[in-house]
Design an enzyme around this catalytic site. Sequence first.
Site, mmCIF file in Angstrom:
data_model
loop_
_atom_site.group_PDB
_atom_site.id
_atom_site.type_symbol
_atom_site.label_atom_id
_atom_site.label_comp_id
_atom_site.label_asym_id
_atom_site.label_seq_id
_atom_site.Cartn_x
_atom_site.Cartn_y
_atom_site.Cartn_z
ATOM 1 C CB CYS A 1 -61.994 38.059 -23.380
ATOM 2 S SG CYS A 1 -62.500 39.579 -22.883
ATOM 3 C CD GLU B 1 -59.141 33.598 -26.116
ATOM 4 O OE1 GLU B 1 -59.894 32.912 -26.959
ATOM 5 O OE2 GLU B 1 -59.239 34.509 -25.605
ATOM 6 C CD GLU C 1 -66.393 43.920 -27.815
ATOM 7 O OE1 GLU C 1 -64.965 43.683 -27.504
ATOM 8 O OE2 GLU C 1 -66.625 45.015 -27.844
ATOM 9 C CE LYS D 1 -76.514 30.867 -28.092
ATOM 10 N NZ LYS D 1 -76.481 29.967 -26.673
HETATM 11 P P1 NAD Z 1 -68.073 30.460 -28.069
HETATM 12 O O1 NAD Z 1 -67.790 31.348 -29.261
HETATM 13 O O2 NAD Z 1 -68.011 29.190 -28.308
HETATM 14 O O3 NAD Z 1 -69.624 30.652 -27.794
HETATM 15 C C1 NAD Z 1 -70.007 31.894 -27.466
HETATM 16 C C2 NAD Z 1 -71.507 32.322 -27.541
HETATM 17 O O4 NAD Z 1 -71.885 31.811 -29.154
HETATM 18 C C3 NAD Z 1 -72.464 31.232 -26.741
HETATM 19 O O5 NAD Z 1 -73.496 31.623 -26.481
HETATM 20 C C4 NAD Z 1 -72.460 30.012 -27.843
HETATM 21 O O6 NAD Z 1 -73.725 28.996 -27.906
HETATM 22 C C5 NAD Z 1 -72.654 30.866 -29.192
HETATM 23 N N1 NAD Z 1 -72.445 30.178 -30.535
HETATM 24 C C6 NAD Z 1 -71.588 29.111 -30.738
HETATM 25 N N2 NAD Z 1 -71.656 28.591 -32.063
HETATM 26 C C7 NAD Z 1 -72.375 29.766 -32.632
HETATM 27 C C8 NAD Z 1 -72.767 29.614 -33.829
HETATM 28 N N3 NAD Z 1 -72.211 28.994 -34.948
HETATM 29 N N4 NAD Z 1 -73.519 30.847 -34.302
HETATM 30 C C9 NAD Z 1 -74.130 31.596 -33.214
HETATM 31 N N5 NAD Z 1 -73.804 31.243 -32.037
HETATM 32 C C10 NAD Z 1 -72.940 30.311 -31.760
HETATM 33 O O7 NAD Z 1 -67.160 31.191 -27.115
HETATM 34 P P2 NAD Z 1 -66.971 30.537 -25.507
HETATM 35 O O8 NAD Z 1 -66.084 29.167 -25.746
HETATM 36 O O9 NAD Z 1 -68.558 30.471 -24.855
HETATM 37 O O10 NAD Z 1 -66.342 31.880 -24.829
HETATM 38 C C11 NAD Z 1 -64.915 31.887 -24.855
HETATM 39 C C12 NAD Z 1 -64.486 32.904 -25.850
HETATM 40 O O11 NAD Z 1 -65.135 34.068 -25.684
HETATM 41 C C13 NAD Z 1 -62.865 33.114 -25.757
HETATM 42 O O12 NAD Z 1 -62.402 33.176 -27.025
HETATM 43 C C14 NAD Z 1 -62.818 34.417 -25.129
HETATM 44 O O13 NAD Z 1 -61.767 35.201 -25.502
HETATM 45 C C15 NAD Z 1 -63.891 35.168 -25.884
HETATM 46 N N6 NAD Z 1 -64.603 36.423 -24.858
HETATM 47 C C16 NAD Z 1 -64.332 37.639 -25.486
HETATM 48 C C17 NAD Z 1 -65.034 38.552 -24.668
HETATM 49 C C18 NAD Z 1 -64.463 39.889 -25.204
HETATM 50 O O14 NAD Z 1 -65.113 40.829 -24.607
HETATM 51 N N7 NAD Z 1 -63.715 40.122 -26.212
HETATM 52 C C19 NAD Z 1 -65.243 38.420 -23.342
HETATM 53 C C20 NAD Z 1 -65.497 37.067 -23.200
HETATM 54 C C21 NAD Z 1 -65.355 35.915 -23.991
#
Ligand code: NAD
Length: 495
Positions: free
Chosen positions: A297, A398, A263, A188
Amino acid sequence: MKDWKACAAKLYDGGLRPMFIDGEWCPARSGEVIEARNPADGTLLATVPKGGAADIDAAVAAARRAFEGPWSRFTPFERQALLLRIAERFEAEWETLCLSDTLDMGMPLQRTLANSRRVLGMLRYYAGQAVAIHGQTIPNSFPGEIYSSTVREPVGVVGAIIPWNAPIAGSIWKIGPALATGCTVVLKPSEEASLTVLMIARIMQEAGLPDGVLNIVTGLGADAGAALAAHPGVDKVVFTGSTATGQSIARAATGNLKRVSLELGGKSPVIVCRDADIDKAVPVAAMAVFANSGQVCIAGSRLFVAREIHDEFVRRVAEFAANLRIGHGIDETTEIGPIISARQADRVAGYLTAGPAEGARVLTGGGRAKGANLDNGHFIQPTVFGGVTDQMSIAREEIFGPVVSALPFDTIDEVVERANATPYGLAAGVFSTHLGTAHKLAHRLKAGSVWVNMYHAIDPAVPFGGMKMSGYGREGGIEQLEGYLDTKAIWINAD
Ligand code: NAD
Protein backbone atom coordinates in the site's frame (compact mmCIF):
# COMPACT_ATOMS: atom_id res chain seq x y z
CA MET A 1 21.22 -23.44 2.29
CA LYS A 2 17.94 -25.08 3.37
CA ASP A 3 16.06 -27.32 0.91
CA TRP A 4 12.91 -25.20 0.80
CA LYS A 5 11.43 -27.20 -2.09
CA ALA A 6 11.42 -30.37 0.02
CA CYS A 7 9.79 -28.45 2.90
CA ALA A 8 7.18 -27.02 0.50
CA ALA A 9 6.28 -30.46 -0.82
CA LYS A 10 5.37 -31.52 2.72
CA LEU A 11 3.36 -28.40 3.57
CA TYR A 12 0.40 -28.48 1.14
CA ASP A 13 -1.04 -31.48 -0.69
CA GLY A 14 -4.00 -29.99 -2.58
CA GLY A 15 -6.50 -31.03 0.12
CA LEU A 16 -9.09 -28.95 2.02
CA ARG A 17 -7.84 -26.60 4.72
CA PRO A 18 -10.93 -26.01 6.88
CA MET A 19 -11.80 -22.69 8.46
CA PHE A 20 -11.93 -21.98 12.20
CA ILE A 21 -15.15 -21.18 14.06
CA ASP A 22 -15.65 -21.50 17.84
CA GLY A 23 -12.50 -23.60 18.22
CA GLU A 24 -13.63 -26.11 15.55
CA TRP A 25 -12.13 -26.68 12.11
CA CYS A 26 -15.01 -26.80 9.64
CA PRO A 27 -16.03 -26.63 5.95
CA ALA A 28 -18.38 -23.93 4.60
CA ARG A 29 -22.07 -24.58 5.28
CA SER A 30 -22.57 -24.51 1.50
CA GLY A 31 -19.85 -27.13 1.01
CA GLU A 32 -18.25 -24.90 -1.64
CA VAL A 33 -14.51 -24.27 -1.82
CA ILE A 34 -11.99 -21.80 -3.29
CA GLU A 35 -8.75 -23.03 -4.86
CA ALA A 36 -5.47 -21.74 -3.46
CA ARG A 37 -2.86 -21.76 -6.23
CA ASN A 38 0.80 -20.79 -6.14
CA PRO A 39 1.07 -17.55 -8.17
CA ALA A 40 4.63 -18.46 -9.21
CA ASP A 41 3.68 -21.61 -11.12
CA GLY A 42 -0.06 -22.20 -10.86
CA THR A 43 0.14 -25.43 -8.83
CA LEU A 44 -2.83 -26.22 -6.60
CA LEU A 45 -1.73 -25.94 -2.97
CA ALA A 46 -5.04 -26.56 -1.22
CA THR A 47 -8.69 -25.59 -1.20
CA VAL A 48 -10.33 -23.43 1.47
CA PRO A 49 -14.02 -23.18 2.37
CA LYS A 50 -16.06 -20.59 0.48
CA GLY A 51 -17.73 -19.24 3.60
CA GLY A 52 -20.86 -17.08 3.31
CA ALA A 53 -23.38 -15.18 5.41
CA ALA A 54 -24.44 -18.26 7.43
CA ASP A 55 -20.83 -18.99 8.38
CA ILE A 56 -20.33 -15.36 9.38
CA ASP A 57 -23.47 -15.61 11.57
CA ALA A 58 -22.04 -18.66 13.35
CA ALA A 59 -18.63 -17.01 13.80
CA VAL A 60 -20.11 -13.76 15.16
CA ALA A 61 -22.31 -15.72 17.59
CA ALA A 62 -19.24 -17.65 18.80
CA ALA A 63 -17.25 -14.43 19.19
CA ARG A 64 -20.11 -12.88 21.20
CA ARG A 65 -20.36 -15.93 23.51
CA ALA A 66 -16.61 -15.85 24.10
CA PHE A 67 -16.66 -12.08 24.69
CA GLU A 68 -19.35 -12.36 27.34
CA GLY A 69 -18.13 -15.70 28.70
CA PRO A 70 -14.77 -17.01 29.90
CA TRP A 71 -12.69 -14.51 27.92
CA SER A 72 -14.22 -11.60 29.86
CA ARG A 73 -12.81 -13.10 33.07
CA PHE A 74 -9.23 -13.24 31.76
CA THR A 75 -7.18 -10.72 33.71
CA PRO A 76 -4.88 -8.36 31.79
CA PHE A 77 -1.96 -10.44 33.10
CA GLU A 78 -3.50 -13.62 31.69
CA ARG A 79 -4.03 -11.96 28.32
CA GLN A 80 -0.43 -10.78 28.42
CA ALA A 81 0.83 -14.28 29.23
CA LEU A 82 -1.22 -15.70 26.34
CA LEU A 83 0.20 -13.16 23.86
CA LEU A 84 3.73 -13.96 25.01
CA ARG A 85 3.08 -17.71 24.56
CA ILE A 86 1.75 -17.00 21.06
CA ALA A 87 4.91 -15.00 20.28
CA GLU A 88 7.06 -17.93 21.40
CA ARG A 89 5.16 -20.35 19.17
CA PHE A 90 5.44 -17.92 16.27
CA GLU A 91 9.16 -17.76 16.75
CA ALA A 92 9.39 -21.58 16.77
CA GLU A 93 7.30 -21.88 13.58
CA TRP A 94 8.51 -18.75 11.81
CA GLU A 95 10.11 -20.52 8.86
CA THR A 96 6.98 -22.57 8.17
CA LEU A 97 4.81 -19.44 8.30
CA CYS A 98 7.12 -17.69 5.84
CA LEU A 99 7.21 -20.67 3.51
CA SER A 100 3.42 -20.83 3.52
CA ASP A 101 3.20 -17.13 2.67
CA THR A 102 5.69 -17.50 -0.16
CA LEU A 103 3.80 -20.43 -1.67
CA ASP A 104 0.37 -18.86 -1.26
CA MET A 105 0.99 -15.25 -2.24
CA GLY A 106 4.45 -15.21 -3.79
CA MET A 107 6.33 -12.90 -1.43
CA PRO A 108 10.07 -13.76 -1.69
CA LEU A 109 11.29 -15.82 1.25
CA GLN A 110 14.21 -13.45 1.79
CA ARG A 111 11.64 -10.75 2.58
CA THR A 112 9.27 -12.76 4.81
CA LEU A 113 12.15 -14.33 6.77
CA ALA A 114 13.56 -10.86 7.43
CA ASN A 115 10.19 -9.66 8.79
CA SER A 116 10.27 -11.84 11.90
CA ARG A 117 11.61 -9.17 14.25
CA ARG A 118 8.75 -6.86 13.34
CA VAL A 119 5.96 -9.44 13.67
CA LEU A 120 7.31 -10.93 16.92
CA GLY A 121 7.79 -7.37 18.14
CA MET A 122 4.11 -6.66 17.44
CA LEU A 123 2.96 -9.61 19.55
CA ARG A 124 5.28 -8.63 22.40
CA TYR A 125 4.29 -4.96 22.16
CA TYR A 126 0.59 -5.89 22.47
CA ALA A 127 1.47 -8.17 25.40
CA GLY A 128 3.00 -5.14 27.11
CA GLN A 129 0.00 -2.97 26.32
CA ALA A 130 -2.44 -5.52 27.77
CA VAL A 131 -1.37 -4.59 31.31
CA ALA A 132 -1.01 -0.85 30.66
CA ILE A 133 -4.66 -0.04 29.91
CA HIS A 134 -6.29 2.07 32.61
CA GLY A 135 -8.79 4.85 33.23
CA GLN A 136 -8.45 8.05 35.25
CA THR A 137 -9.76 9.66 38.39
CA ILE A 138 -10.99 13.09 37.33
CA PRO A 139 -11.54 16.15 39.56
CA ASN A 140 -15.09 17.57 39.14
CA SER A 141 -17.21 20.50 40.40
CA PHE A 142 -18.21 18.75 43.66
CA PRO A 143 -14.94 18.02 45.49
CA GLY A 144 -15.30 15.64 48.42
CA GLU A 145 -18.96 14.92 47.61
CA ILE A 146 -18.98 13.24 44.25
CA TYR A 147 -16.19 11.20 42.73
CA SER A 148 -15.82 10.66 38.98
CA SER A 149 -13.56 8.23 37.22
CA THR A 150 -13.24 6.45 33.90
CA VAL A 151 -12.68 2.82 33.01
CA ARG A 152 -11.62 1.49 29.62
CA GLU A 153 -13.66 -1.40 28.28
CA PRO A 154 -13.10 -3.58 25.22
CA VAL A 155 -15.36 -2.49 22.40
CA GLY A 156 -16.68 -6.04 21.82
CA VAL A 157 -16.72 -8.24 18.73
CA VAL A 158 -14.30 -7.04 16.06
CA GLY A 159 -14.78 -7.89 12.38
CA ALA A 160 -11.41 -7.82 10.61
CA ILE A 161 -11.01 -7.93 6.82
CA ILE A 162 -7.55 -8.06 5.25
CA PRO A 163 -6.02 -8.09 1.74
CA TRP A 164 -3.60 -10.63 0.28
CA ASN A 165 -0.34 -8.74 0.32
CA ALA A 166 0.94 -9.32 3.86
CA PRO A 167 -1.13 -12.06 5.51
CA ILE A 168 1.13 -12.56 8.57
CA ALA A 169 1.70 -8.95 9.63
CA GLY A 170 -1.77 -7.94 8.36
CA SER A 171 -3.59 -10.42 10.57
CA ILE A 172 -1.42 -9.91 13.66
CA TRP A 173 -1.99 -6.18 13.35
CA LYS A 174 -5.72 -6.85 13.81
CA ILE A 175 -5.73 -9.82 16.20
CA GLY A 176 -2.96 -8.53 18.55
CA PRO A 177 -4.73 -5.37 19.78
CA ALA A 178 -8.01 -7.30 20.11
CA LEU A 179 -6.39 -9.84 22.42
CA ALA A 180 -4.57 -7.09 24.36
CA THR A 181 -7.80 -5.18 25.04
CA GLY A 182 -10.10 -8.18 25.64
CA CYS A 183 -12.09 -8.04 22.39
CA THR A 184 -12.94 -11.10 20.29
CA VAL A 185 -12.43 -11.39 16.54
CA VAL A 186 -13.99 -12.71 13.35
CA LEU A 187 -11.36 -12.37 10.62
CA LYS A 188 -11.93 -12.77 6.90
CA PRO A 189 -8.66 -13.16 5.00
CA SER A 190 -8.37 -12.41 1.30
CA GLU A 191 -9.69 -15.14 -0.99
CA GLU A 192 -6.30 -14.85 -2.73
CA ALA A 193 -4.24 -15.73 0.36
CA SER A 194 -5.95 -17.52 3.25
CA LEU A 195 -3.62 -20.42 3.99
CA THR A 196 -1.12 -18.69 6.28
CA VAL A 197 -3.92 -17.00 8.25
CA LEU A 198 -5.40 -20.46 8.95
CA MET A 199 -1.96 -21.58 10.11
CA ILE A 200 -1.84 -18.57 12.46
CA ALA A 201 -5.18 -19.62 13.99
CA ARG A 202 -3.82 -23.14 14.54
CA ILE A 203 -0.75 -21.74 16.31
CA MET A 204 -2.90 -19.52 18.53
CA GLN A 205 -5.22 -22.41 19.40
CA GLU A 206 -2.23 -24.54 20.39
CA ALA A 207 -0.93 -21.68 22.53
CA GLY A 208 -4.17 -21.85 24.57
CA LEU A 209 -6.51 -19.28 22.97
CA PRO A 210 -10.02 -20.04 24.29
CA ASP A 211 -12.68 -21.16 21.79
CA GLY A 212 -14.50 -18.36 19.99
CA VAL A 213 -11.97 -15.61 20.80
CA LEU A 214 -10.60 -15.83 17.26
CA ASN A 215 -12.65 -17.11 14.32
CA ILE A 216 -11.46 -17.27 10.71
CA VAL A 217 -14.06 -17.35 7.93
CA THR A 218 -12.53 -17.82 4.49
CA GLY A 219 -14.56 -16.66 1.50
CA LEU A 220 -15.19 -13.99 -1.09
CA GLY A 221 -15.34 -10.29 -0.31
CA ALA A 222 -18.74 -9.62 -1.85
CA ASP A 223 -20.13 -12.52 0.14
CA ALA A 224 -18.47 -13.31 3.50
CA GLY A 225 -16.75 -9.88 3.66
CA ALA A 226 -19.92 -7.90 3.02
CA ALA A 227 -21.86 -10.04 5.53
CA LEU A 228 -19.24 -9.34 8.20
CA ALA A 229 -19.15 -5.59 7.51
CA ALA A 230 -22.93 -5.30 7.79
CA HIS A 231 -23.47 -7.74 10.69
CA PRO A 232 -25.45 -6.24 13.59
CA GLY A 233 -23.54 -8.41 16.07
CA VAL A 234 -20.19 -6.80 15.18
CA ASP A 235 -19.16 -3.75 17.22
CA LYS A 236 -16.15 -2.61 15.22
CA VAL A 237 -14.78 -3.26 11.74
CA VAL A 238 -11.07 -2.97 11.00
CA PHE A 239 -10.32 -3.12 7.32
CA THR A 240 -7.25 -3.07 5.13
CA GLY A 241 -7.72 -3.04 1.38
CA SER A 242 -8.68 -0.84 -1.53
CA THR A 243 -10.31 2.56 -1.15
CA ALA A 244 -13.40 1.46 -3.13
CA THR A 245 -14.00 -1.51 -0.80
CA GLY A 246 -13.31 0.70 2.22
CA GLN A 247 -16.07 3.04 1.12
CA SER A 248 -18.55 0.19 0.79
CA ILE A 249 -17.54 -1.13 4.24
CA ALA A 250 -18.02 2.30 5.81
CA ARG A 251 -21.53 2.41 4.29
CA ALA A 252 -22.37 -1.13 5.45
CA ALA A 253 -21.25 -0.29 8.99
CA THR A 254 -23.84 2.45 9.46
CA GLY A 255 -26.65 -0.06 10.25
CA ASN A 256 -25.61 -0.44 13.90
CA LEU A 257 -23.12 2.46 13.91
CA LYS A 258 -20.09 0.20 14.20
CA ARG A 259 -16.78 1.83 14.89
CA VAL A 260 -14.72 1.64 11.71
CA SER A 261 -11.03 1.97 10.94
CA LEU A 262 -9.78 1.85 7.38
CA GLU A 263 -6.27 1.31 6.01
CA LEU A 264 -6.65 1.92 2.29
CA GLY A 265 -4.70 2.58 -0.89
CA GLY A 266 -2.00 5.07 -1.80
CA LYS A 267 -0.02 6.80 -4.53
CA SER A 268 2.93 7.73 -2.39
CA PRO A 269 5.50 10.32 -3.48
CA VAL A 270 9.23 9.84 -3.00
CA ILE A 271 11.05 13.18 -3.24
CA VAL A 272 14.77 13.27 -4.02
CA CYS A 273 16.24 16.73 -3.43
CA ARG A 274 19.31 17.98 -5.25
CA ASP A 275 21.39 17.68 -2.05
CA ALA A 276 20.45 14.00 -1.51
CA ASP A 277 23.16 11.39 -0.95
CA ILE A 278 22.61 9.76 -4.33
CA ASP A 279 24.52 6.53 -3.67
CA LYS A 280 22.42 5.84 -0.60
CA ALA A 281 19.15 7.08 -2.08
CA VAL A 282 19.12 5.04 -5.32
CA PRO A 283 18.55 1.54 -3.85
CA VAL A 284 16.14 2.79 -1.19
CA ALA A 285 14.04 4.82 -3.64
CA ALA A 286 14.00 1.83 -6.03
CA MET A 287 12.91 -0.67 -3.39
CA ALA A 288 10.33 1.84 -2.10
CA VAL A 289 8.32 0.80 -5.13
CA PHE A 290 9.66 -2.61 -6.17
CA ALA A 291 9.53 -4.43 -2.80
CA ASN A 292 6.96 -7.24 -2.87
CA SER A 293 6.59 -6.54 -6.61
CA GLY A 294 4.94 -3.23 -5.80
CA GLN A 295 2.05 -4.96 -4.01
CA VAL A 296 2.43 -2.73 -1.00
CA CYS A 297 0.00 0.00 0.00
CA ILE A 298 2.90 2.37 0.72
CA ALA A 299 4.68 1.71 -2.60
CA GLY A 300 6.58 4.90 -3.53
CA SER A 301 5.19 4.94 -7.06
CA ARG A 302 5.76 8.64 -7.87
CA LEU A 303 9.48 9.43 -7.93
CA PHE A 304 9.97 13.22 -7.88
CA VAL A 305 13.62 14.09 -8.56
CA ALA A 306 15.21 17.58 -8.55
CA ARG A 307 15.81 18.55 -12.17
CA GLU A 308 19.58 19.07 -11.64
CA ILE A 309 20.09 15.40 -10.76
CA HIS A 310 16.99 13.90 -12.41
CA ASP A 311 18.49 12.17 -15.46
CA GLU A 312 21.44 10.67 -13.62
CA PHE A 313 19.33 9.54 -10.65
CA VAL A 314 16.57 8.00 -12.75
CA ARG A 315 19.11 6.25 -14.99
CA ARG A 316 20.61 4.63 -11.88
CA VAL A 317 17.18 3.60 -10.52
CA ALA A 318 16.40 2.02 -13.91
CA GLU A 319 19.74 0.19 -13.87
CA PHE A 320 19.02 -1.06 -10.35
CA ALA A 321 15.56 -2.24 -11.45
CA ALA A 322 16.93 -4.06 -14.50
CA ASN A 323 19.31 -6.03 -12.27
CA LEU A 324 16.70 -7.23 -9.75
CA ARG A 325 16.41 -11.03 -9.74
CA ILE A 326 12.90 -12.12 -10.77
CA GLY A 327 11.79 -15.61 -9.83
CA HIS A 328 9.94 -17.95 -7.54
CA GLY A 329 9.88 -16.58 -4.01
CA ILE A 330 11.05 -19.95 -2.70
CA ASP A 331 14.49 -19.34 -4.20
CA GLU A 332 16.27 -17.37 -1.49
CA THR A 333 18.07 -15.24 -4.08
CA THR A 334 14.78 -13.97 -5.60
CA GLU A 335 14.15 -10.26 -5.14
CA ILE A 336 11.00 -9.88 -7.26
CA GLY A 337 8.30 -12.55 -6.96
CA PRO A 338 5.06 -12.97 -8.91
CA ILE A 339 1.93 -10.84 -8.86
CA ILE A 340 -0.84 -12.49 -6.85
CA SER A 341 -3.15 -13.56 -9.69
CA ALA A 342 -3.68 -13.52 -13.45
CA ARG A 343 -6.40 -10.89 -12.99
CA GLN A 344 -4.10 -8.58 -11.01
CA ALA A 345 -1.19 -9.14 -13.45
CA ASP A 346 -3.53 -8.19 -16.33
CA ARG A 347 -4.48 -5.03 -14.43
CA VAL A 348 -0.83 -4.06 -13.96
CA ALA A 349 -0.02 -4.94 -17.59
CA GLY A 350 -2.84 -2.56 -18.59
CA TYR A 351 -0.81 0.31 -17.09
CA LEU A 352 2.28 -0.84 -19.00
CA THR A 353 0.26 -0.27 -22.17
CA ALA A 354 -1.47 2.91 -20.96
CA GLY A 355 1.82 4.64 -20.03
CA PRO A 356 3.36 4.73 -23.54
CA ALA A 357 -0.08 5.31 -25.08
CA GLU A 358 -0.35 8.52 -23.01
CA GLY A 359 3.19 9.59 -24.02
CA ALA A 360 5.48 8.13 -21.31
CA ARG A 361 8.82 6.46 -22.19
CA VAL A 362 9.82 3.03 -20.88
CA LEU A 363 13.28 3.40 -19.30
CA THR A 364 13.41 -0.23 -18.22
CA GLY A 365 10.98 -3.15 -18.06
CA GLY A 366 7.61 -2.40 -19.59
CA GLY A 367 6.29 -5.94 -20.02
CA ARG A 368 5.68 -9.34 -18.53
CA ALA A 369 8.77 -11.22 -17.37
CA LYS A 370 9.36 -14.35 -19.43
CA GLY A 371 11.68 -17.32 -19.01
CA ALA A 372 11.63 -21.08 -18.67
CA ASN A 373 10.88 -20.88 -14.99
CA LEU A 374 8.39 -18.02 -15.18
CA ASP A 375 5.91 -18.92 -17.88
CA ASN A 376 3.30 -20.56 -15.63
CA GLY A 377 3.32 -17.68 -13.16
CA HIS A 378 2.22 -14.03 -13.16
CA PHE A 379 5.48 -12.09 -13.41
CA ILE A 380 5.86 -8.42 -14.35
CA GLN A 381 9.20 -6.71 -15.04
CA PRO A 382 10.17 -3.89 -12.67
CA THR A 383 9.35 -0.86 -14.79
CA VAL A 384 10.53 2.75 -14.73
CA PHE A 385 8.66 5.33 -16.82
CA GLY A 386 10.21 8.65 -17.86
CA GLY A 387 8.62 11.57 -19.67
CA VAL A 388 5.63 11.32 -17.35
CA THR A 389 3.26 14.19 -16.58
CA ASP A 390 1.17 14.46 -13.42
CA GLN A 391 -2.02 13.99 -15.44
CA MET A 392 -1.16 10.55 -16.86
CA SER A 393 -3.02 7.59 -15.39
CA ILE A 394 0.29 5.94 -14.34
CA ALA A 395 1.04 9.03 -12.20
CA ARG A 396 -2.45 9.29 -10.68
CA GLU A 397 -3.82 5.78 -10.08
CA GLU A 398 -2.70 3.12 -7.65
CA ILE A 399 -1.13 0.37 -9.80
CA PHE A 400 -0.20 -2.09 -7.03
CA GLY A 401 2.59 -3.49 -9.19
CA PRO A 402 6.33 -2.89 -9.79
CA VAL A 403 5.88 0.33 -11.76
CA VAL A 404 7.24 3.80 -10.98
CA SER A 405 6.80 7.16 -12.69
CA ALA A 406 9.82 9.51 -12.65
CA LEU A 407 8.88 13.21 -12.47
CA PRO A 408 11.36 16.12 -12.43
CA PHE A 409 10.74 19.15 -10.18
CA ASP A 410 12.31 22.60 -9.74
CA THR A 411 11.36 24.03 -6.34
CA ILE A 412 10.32 22.75 -2.93
CA ASP A 413 7.01 24.66 -3.01
CA GLU A 414 6.22 23.15 -6.39
CA VAL A 415 7.00 19.57 -5.35
CA VAL A 416 4.94 19.86 -2.17
CA GLU A 417 1.95 21.01 -4.17
CA ARG A 418 2.34 18.26 -6.78
CA ALA A 419 3.05 15.52 -4.23
CA ASN A 420 -0.09 16.48 -2.28
CA ALA A 421 -2.26 16.70 -5.41
CA THR A 422 -3.70 13.20 -4.99
CA PRO A 423 -6.77 11.91 -3.21
CA TYR A 424 -4.48 9.61 -1.22
CA GLY A 425 -2.37 10.44 1.84
CA LEU A 426 -0.76 7.26 3.11
CA ALA A 427 3.03 7.70 3.00
CA ALA A 428 5.87 9.76 1.56
CA GLY A 429 9.65 9.57 1.31
CA VAL A 430 12.15 12.43 1.35
CA PHE A 431 15.84 12.25 0.47
CA SER A 432 17.90 15.28 1.49
CA THR A 433 21.08 15.93 3.47
CA HIS A 434 19.80 19.39 4.45
CA LEU A 435 18.04 19.22 7.81
CA GLY A 436 15.86 22.27 7.14
CA THR A 437 14.63 21.00 3.76
CA ALA A 438 13.89 17.56 5.20
CA HIS A 439 11.93 19.08 8.10
CA LYS A 440 10.00 21.43 5.87
CA LEU A 441 8.96 18.64 3.54
CA ALA A 442 8.07 16.25 6.38
CA HIS A 443 5.72 18.87 7.85
CA ARG A 444 4.12 20.00 4.60
CA LEU A 445 3.45 16.59 3.04
CA LYS A 446 -0.08 15.35 3.67
CA ALA A 447 0.62 11.71 4.57
CA GLY A 448 0.22 9.44 7.59
CA SER A 449 3.92 8.46 7.53
CA VAL A 450 6.89 10.42 6.17
CA TRP A 451 10.29 8.74 6.00
CA VAL A 452 13.43 10.85 5.63
CA ASN A 453 16.50 9.21 4.05
CA MET A 454 14.78 5.84 4.45
CA TYR A 455 11.54 4.10 3.50
CA HIS A 456 9.20 1.30 4.65
CA ALA A 457 9.97 1.53 8.38
CA ILE A 458 7.03 0.24 10.37
CA ASP A 459 7.17 -0.51 14.07
CA PRO A 460 4.53 -1.82 16.49
CA ALA A 461 5.02 1.18 18.77
CA VAL A 462 4.66 3.81 16.03
CA PRO A 463 1.23 4.69 14.61
CA PHE A 464 0.66 3.89 10.95
CA GLY A 465 -2.30 4.85 8.77
CA GLY A 466 -3.67 7.20 6.20
CA MET A 467 -4.98 10.71 5.69
CA LYS A 468 -7.57 11.72 3.08
CA MET A 469 -8.82 8.76 1.04
CA SER A 470 -6.11 6.47 2.39
CA GLY A 471 -8.41 5.95 5.36
CA TYR A 472 -8.77 6.76 9.03
CA GLY A 473 -7.76 5.18 12.30
CA ARG A 474 -4.25 4.00 13.08
CA GLU A 475 -2.49 0.68 13.43
CA GLY A 476 0.42 0.42 15.86
CA GLY A 477 1.10 2.60 18.86
CA ILE A 478 -1.25 3.70 21.61
CA GLU A 479 -3.56 5.20 18.96
CA GLN A 480 -4.42 1.74 17.69
CA LEU A 481 -5.33 0.39 21.14
CA GLU A 482 -7.66 3.37 21.65
CA GLY A 483 -9.69 2.16 18.68
CA TYR A 484 -10.43 -1.17 20.40
CA LEU A 485 -11.60 0.48 23.65
CA ASP A 486 -14.64 2.36 24.87
CA THR A 487 -14.55 4.80 27.79
CA LYS A 488 -17.12 4.61 30.59
CA ALA A 489 -17.51 7.41 33.15
CA ILE A 490 -18.47 6.29 36.67
CA TRP A 491 -19.94 8.80 39.16
CA ILE A 492 -20.14 8.04 42.88
CA ASN A 493 -22.12 10.13 45.35
CA ALA A 494 -20.22 9.94 48.65
CA ASP A 495 -22.83 11.87 50.67
P1 NAD B 1 -9.75 -5.38 -1.82
O1 NAD B 1 -10.36 -4.16 -1.26
O2 NAD B 1 -10.23 -5.90 -3.10
O3 NAD B 1 -9.91 -6.61 -0.81
C1 NAD B 1 -9.47 -6.52 0.52
C2 NAD B 1 -10.33 -7.45 1.37
O4 NAD B 1 -11.66 -6.98 1.34
C3 NAD B 1 -10.35 -8.90 0.86
O5 NAD B 1 -10.40 -9.76 1.97
C4 NAD B 1 -11.67 -8.94 0.11
O6 NAD B 1 -12.22 -10.23 0.06
C5 NAD B 1 -12.53 -8.03 0.95
N1 NAD B 1 -13.67 -7.44 0.24
C6 NAD B 1 -13.80 -7.19 -1.09
N2 NAD B 1 -15.01 -6.64 -1.35
C7 NAD B 1 -15.65 -6.54 -0.16
C8 NAD B 1 -16.92 -6.02 0.24
N3 NAD B 1 -17.78 -5.53 -0.62
N4 NAD B 1 -17.24 -6.04 1.55
C9 NAD B 1 -16.37 -6.53 2.47
N5 NAD B 1 -15.16 -7.04 2.15
C10 NAD B 1 -14.81 -7.04 0.85
O7 NAD B 1 -8.20 -5.10 -1.82
P2 NAD B 1 -7.08 -6.06 -2.36
O8 NAD B 1 -7.17 -5.98 -3.84
O9 NAD B 1 -7.16 -7.40 -1.70
O10 NAD B 1 -5.76 -5.35 -1.81
C11 NAD B 1 -5.16 -4.31 -2.48
C12 NAD B 1 -5.57 -2.96 -1.90
O11 NAD B 1 -5.35 -2.94 -0.51
C13 NAD B 1 -4.75 -1.83 -2.46
O12 NAD B 1 -5.59 -0.74 -2.74
C14 NAD B 1 -3.80 -1.47 -1.33
O13 NAD B 1 -3.32 -0.18 -1.36
C15 NAD B 1 -4.64 -1.76 -0.14
N6 NAD B 1 -3.80 -2.02 1.03
C16 NAD B 1 -3.72 -1.06 2.00
C17 NAD B 1 -2.91 -1.26 3.10
C18 NAD B 1 -2.80 -0.20 4.18
O14 NAD B 1 -2.34 -0.52 5.27
N7 NAD B 1 -3.20 1.02 3.96
C19 NAD B 1 -2.18 -2.44 3.23
C20 NAD B 1 -2.28 -3.39 2.23
C21 NAD B 1 -3.11 -3.16 1.12
